[in-house]
Write a protein that holds these residues in place. Structure first.
Motif, PDB file in Angstrom:
ATOM      1  N   TYR A 159       6.554  -5.383  -6.328  1.00 50.78           N
ATOM      2  CA  TYR A 159       5.687  -6.326  -7.050  1.00 50.78           C
ATOM      3  C   TYR A 159       4.262  -5.798  -7.026  1.00 50.78           C
ATOM      4  CZ  TYR A 159       5.222  -7.966  -2.205  1.00 50.78           C
ATOM      5  OH  TYR A 159       5.027  -8.029  -0.855  1.00 50.78           O
ATOM      6  N   ASP A 160       4.025  -4.707  -7.731  1.00 50.58           N
ATOM      7  CA  ASP A 160       2.729  -4.027  -7.678  1.00 50.58           C
ATOM      8  C   ASP A 160       1.580  -4.845  -8.248  1.00 50.58           C
ATOM      9  OD1 ASP A 160       3.926  -1.911  -6.456  1.00 50.58           O
ATOM     10  OD2 ASP A 160       3.955  -0.602  -8.200  1.00 50.58           O
ATOM     11  N   GLY A 161       1.876  -5.910  -8.979  1.00 51.70           N
ATOM     12  CA  GLY A 161       0.793  -6.682  -9.588  1.00 51.70           C
ATOM     13  C   GLY A 161       0.369  -7.909  -8.811  1.00 51.70           C
ATOM     14  N   LEU A 162       1.091  -8.278  -7.753  1.00 52.32           N
ATOM     15  CA  LEU A 162       0.838  -9.568  -7.115  1.00 52.32           C
ATOM     16  C   LEU A 162      -0.455  -9.563  -6.293  1.00 52.32           C
ATOM     17  CD1 LEU A 162       2.195 -12.311  -7.092  1.00 52.32           C
ATOM     18  CD2 LEU A 162       3.333 -11.689  -4.964  1.00 52.32           C
ATOM     19  N   VAL A 163      -0.647  -8.564  -5.438  1.00 54.51           N
ATOM     20  CA  VAL A 163      -1.888  -8.473  -4.677  1.00 54.51           C
ATOM     21  C   VAL A 163      -3.043  -8.118  -5.611  1.00 54.51           C
ATOM     22  CG1 VAL A 163      -3.051  -7.336  -2.737  1.00 54.51           C
ATOM     23  CG2 VAL A 163      -0.577  -7.754  -2.635  1.00 54.51           C
ATOM     24  N   SER A 164      -2.744  -7.308  -6.623  1.00 58.09           N
ATOM     25  CA  SER A 164      -3.783  -6.852  -7.561  1.00 58.09           C
ATOM     26  C   SER A 164      -4.458  -8.003  -8.294  1.00 58.09           C
ATOM     27  CB  SER A 164      -3.172  -5.891  -8.591  1.00 58.09           C
ATOM     28  OG  SER A 164      -2.523  -4.818  -7.943  1.00 58.09           O
ATOM     29  N   ARG A 165      -3.777  -9.134  -8.438  1.00 62.91           N
ATOM     30  CA  ARG A 165      -4.377 -10.291  -9.130  1.00 62.91           C
ATOM     31  C   ARG A 165      -5.670 -10.719  -8.447  1.00 62.91           C
ATOM     32  NH1 ARG A 165      -1.983 -15.082  -9.054  1.00 62.91           N
ATOM     33  NH2 ARG A 165      -0.981 -14.658  -7.061  1.00 62.91           N
ATOM     34  N   PHE A 166      -5.724 -10.559  -7.118  1.00 69.83           N
ATOM     35  CA  PHE A 166      -6.905 -10.967  -6.367  1.00 69.83           C
ATOM     36  C   PHE A 166      -7.945  -9.849  -6.253  1.00 69.83           C
ATOM     37  CE2 PHE A 166      -3.229 -13.226  -4.567  1.00 69.83           C
ATOM     38  CZ  PHE A 166      -3.645 -14.544  -4.633  1.00 69.83           C
ATOM     39  N   GLY A 210       0.789  -1.222   0.000  1.00 73.60           N
ATOM     40  CA  GLY A 210       0.000   0.000   0.000  1.00 73.60           C
ATOM     41  C   GLY A 210       0.822   1.272   0.000  1.00 73.60           C
ATOM     42  N   ALA A 211       2.118   1.171  -0.294  1.00 74.89           N
ATOM     43  CA  ALA A 211       2.987   2.350  -0.379  1.00 74.89           C
ATOM     44  C   ALA A 211       3.479   2.473  -1.818  1.00 74.89           C
ATOM     45  CB  ALA A 211       4.169   2.223   0.577  1.00 74.89           C
ATOM     46  N   PRO A 212       2.916   3.409  -2.615  1.00 82.91           N
ATOM     47  CA  PRO A 212       3.249   3.482  -4.044  1.00 82.91           C
ATOM     48  C   PRO A 212       4.604   4.118  -4.334  1.00 82.91           C
ATOM     49  CG  PRO A 212       1.663   5.184  -3.472  1.00 82.91           C
ATOM     50  CD  PRO A 212       1.840   4.355  -2.244  1.00 82.91           C
ATOM     51  N   GLY A 213       5.114   4.948  -3.432  1.00 82.60           N
ATOM     52  CA  GLY A 213       6.358   5.668  -3.706  1.00 82.60           C
ATOM     53  C   GLY A 213       7.595   4.825  -3.460  1.00 82.60           C
ATOM     54  N   VAL A 214       8.667   5.111  -4.206  1.00 82.65           N
ATOM     55  CA  VAL A 214       9.889   4.317  -4.066  1.00 82.65           C
ATOM     56  C   VAL A 214      10.625   4.620  -2.768  1.00 82.65           C
ATOM     57  CG1 VAL A 214      10.228   3.943  -6.536  1.00 82.65           C
ATOM     58  CG2 VAL A 214      11.226   5.962  -5.453  1.00 82.65           C
ATOM     59  N   GLN A 215      10.106   5.571  -1.968  1.00 83.67           N
ATOM     60  CA  GLN A 215      10.712   5.752  -0.652  1.00 83.67           C
ATOM     61  C   GLN A 215      10.575   4.477   0.184  1.00 83.67           C
ATOM     62  OE1 GLN A 215       8.208   7.563  -1.889  1.00 83.67           O
ATOM     63  NE2 GLN A 215       6.599   8.007  -0.367  1.00 83.67           N
ATOM     64  N   VAL A 257      -2.699  -2.417  -6.223  1.00 86.72           N
ATOM     65  CA  VAL A 257      -2.257  -2.463  -4.824  1.00 86.72           C
ATOM     66  C   VAL A 257      -0.729  -2.528  -4.830  1.00 86.72           C
ATOM     67  CG1 VAL A 257      -2.399  -3.629  -2.597  1.00 86.72           C
ATOM     68  CG2 VAL A 257      -4.343  -3.729  -4.173  1.00 86.72           C
ATOM     69  N   PRO A 258      -0.057  -1.399  -4.616  1.00 84.93           N
ATOM     70  CA  PRO A 258       1.410  -1.397  -4.664  1.00 84.93           C
ATOM     71  C   PRO A 258       2.004  -2.159  -3.489  1.00 84.93           C
ATOM     72  CG  PRO A 258       0.609   0.719  -3.888  1.00 84.93           C
ATOM     73  CD  PRO A 258      -0.602  -0.065  -4.310  1.00 84.93           C
ATOM     74  N   ALA A 259       3.150  -2.799  -3.726  1.00 87.27           N
ATOM     75  CA  ALA A 259       3.808  -3.558  -2.659  1.00 87.27           C
ATOM     76  C   ALA A 259       5.293  -3.709  -2.969  1.00 87.27           C
ATOM     77  CB  ALA A 259       3.161  -4.932  -2.503  1.00 87.27           C
ATOM     78  N   THR A 260       6.093  -3.816  -1.912  1.00 89.62           N
ATOM     79  CA  THR A 260       7.524  -4.070  -2.078  1.00 89.62           C
ATOM     80  C   THR A 260       7.995  -4.914  -0.909  1.00 89.62           C
ATOM     81  OG1 THR A 260       9.687  -3.036  -2.493  1.00 89.62           O
ATOM     82  CG2 THR A 260       8.281  -1.965  -0.858  1.00 89.62           C
TER      83      THR A 260
END
Length: 551
Positions: free
Chosen positions: A371-378, A141-146, A383-386
């Protein structure tokens, strides 16, 4: 011989191929290491979760398994409703499923860590097992590369907390968008080329292992290993291979991206330095990012990735993490397809001796990325994630190499010996044992054949017991116990050569009232601890006779 008189065949004990049993020393070392990692992750505000070993196979990601071969890469079985379930391949996909399933209750950004075993149905080899442990941390849930920059800083802090000094490790960072842009430029864009892109990623990810020539083979038709097994390649043509080779050859250790130390005008103690000829250079991450522009051309995907790397470089530099610790490196790709942005790898840079007696760099102990697409599959929504994953066994091996783990001596339990086997006596021995345990002292009552007292002391020696507690009939009548300091006794026994002298010496034994048992054991254990840290005087005096046999 008739079937009736045939002896039943004895079952053969066999460890499954590709798996390993773990002994006490390794388990304790792993626990020690993971507790340190937990402390760092908790300090960064991450909380633990735990997911099951099994997931429905389709939840593990589109890269695994092949739809026609449910056991390709994973261990799978069918549930009673004929749904395929698989042992988890990593800890990230199960976490993504957990987030999606509980999305309405989860507070974003969701910062979590977890440790556990993962399973891969792959060919085992030296140091390569089908079951191994990982330790992950993720921010959802954090979209920024920070968030990516902080993940890299946390990994650097973790390695230092484990005792790995600066200069012996580096967190290498790249962005998959840069490589994706290069692949688009050579005709590998689009969903129809997803399989070939995955082949490219896996090939480049083997750069450290196989070198440039091995990677070229994997980008082309394939590569045969020393055992004769053939790994199919990505099937690229010569022009595509040449362009990708130029990309991976861009490193942060060349005069194009380095700055002479004499021209620095700043403290470069936290920067990676190297020498070319007579000139010392330091690696400047922002200069490396600028160098990538030369290969990006006008590809929008690659330019976006470069801009994200610029932000990461600026943030880590501002926080005091120079290129000695966190380094922009275009050769980092990570082999899994679900990464969509920054990728990072923790590499240990000190030399070790391999099985062939050669000096080699230890290499990677963990990695991860966005891996912004992994949670989004469901979810059907972005849903951004790292996240980052540590290879626990490999990191343990590295720490043992450095003498940072498994060096602490494990003290065995205090052994309460058994002199009489009647219920009343056994109850008394058990009470002594529980009194010691209640005070936090590791203790056990002897459970073997008590009639051979010599075997009890041999058992105590094999267990590394520091103390033996002895109470025979005479002591029971007097309400006392004998306490034998086995560590001191072993030391003194080396100074005594005559049996009569041994009996006369009555070394390292003391008799105390039952009520003083725990206090005296504590005192002896404290003296032993002092002796381990340095020589200290000891004096266990008693006017009572020592116990010299079973009554």
């Amino acid at each position: 011989m008739s079937e009736k008189n045939k002896k039943p065949q004895k079952l053969k004990a066999r460890l499954p191929r590709g798996f390993v049993d773990r002994e006490a020393a390794d388990i304790r070392a792993a626990n020690q290491m993971m507790e340190t990692i937990r402390e760092v992750y908790e300090r960064y505000g991450f909380d633990p979760i735990e997911t099951p070993l099994f997931e429905y196979t389709d939840a593990l990601g589109k890269f695994l398994p092949d739809s026609d071969r449910p056991n390709e890469g994973v261990f799978s079985l069918q549930d009673d409703d004929e749904q395929w379930m698989s042992l988890r391949y990593d800890l990230t996909a199960p976490m993504a499923r957990h987030v999606a399933e509980n999305f309405q209750e989860i507070q974003l950004p969701y910062r979590t860590y977890r440790a556990g075993y993962v399973f891969r149905n792959e060919k085992p080899g030296p140091g390569r097992f089908r079951q191994f442990m990982q330790f992950d941390a993720d921010t959802v849930g954090a979209p920024g590369v920070q968030a990516d920059a902080e993940m890299c800083m946390m990994m650097a802090d973790t390695l230092e907390a484990l005792g790995i000094k600066r200069g012996d490790y580096v967190i290498r960072v790249n962005n998959r968008k840069v490589l994706d842009g290069v692949m688009e430029a050579i005709g590998l864009g689009g969903e129809e080329n997803a399989g070939r892109r995955l082949g490219v990623l896996r090939a480049i990810d083997k750069l450290d292992k196989f070198g440039p020539e091995g990677v070229k083979l994997l980008l082309g038709e394939g590569r045969k290993d020393e055992s004769g097994d053939f790994t199919k390649g990505a099937g690229l043509n010569e022009d595509q291979i040449a362009k990708l080779t130029r990309y991976i050859s861009i490193t942060a250790t060349g005069t194009t991206h380095g700055v002479p130390v004499k021209d620095a005008g700043r403290d470069v103690s936290d920067m990676q330095t190297y020498r070319i000829g007579e000139v010392d250079f330091y690696t400047d991450n922002l200069a490396t990012v600028e160098g990538l522009l030369a290969v990006a051309g006008d590809n929008a995907t690659a330019l976006q990735g470069i801009e994200e790397l610029r932000t990461i470089a600026a943030l880590t530099d501002a926080a005091g993490y120079g290129s000695l610790r966190i380094k922009i490196d275009p050769s980092v790709v990570r082999g899994l397809e679900y990464y969509t942005g920054p990728v990072y790898e923790a590499e240990l840079t000190f030399d070790v001796t391999n099985e062939k007696g050669e000096k080699v760099v230890f290499g990677s102990v963990g990695g991860g990325g966005r891996y912004d697409g992994l949670v989004s599959r469901f979810m059907g929504q972005p849903v951004p994630a790292t996240g980052f994953s540590i290879g626990v066994s490999r990191l343990m091996t590295a720490l043992k190499n450095l003498g940072k783990l498994g060096q602490d001596e494990v003290i065995g339990p205090v052994i309460v010996t058994v002199m009489d086997g009647d219920v009343e006596s056994m109850g008394r021995y058990q009470r002594f044992t529980q009194q010691l345990r209640a005070e936090g002292i590791r203790a056990e009552m002897y459970q073997g054949n008590w009639k051979k007292f010599g075997n009890q002391l041999k058992y105590a020696d094999r267990r590394g017991a520091p103390i033996a507690i002895i109470q025979g009939g005479d002591e029971r009548v007097q309400g006392v116990v004998q306490i034998k300091d086995l560590i001191e006794g072993k030391r003194l026994s080396g100074e005594i050569t005559d049996n009569a002298e041994w009996r006369e010496a009555r070394v390292a034994q003391v008799v105390v009232p039952e009520a003083e048992l725990v206090a005296k054991v504590k005192e002896i254990l404290e003296h032993q601890a002092e002796d381990r840290s340095g020589p200290q005087p000891k004096d266990y005096k008693s006017e009572q006779p020592i116990y010299e046999g079973n009554d």
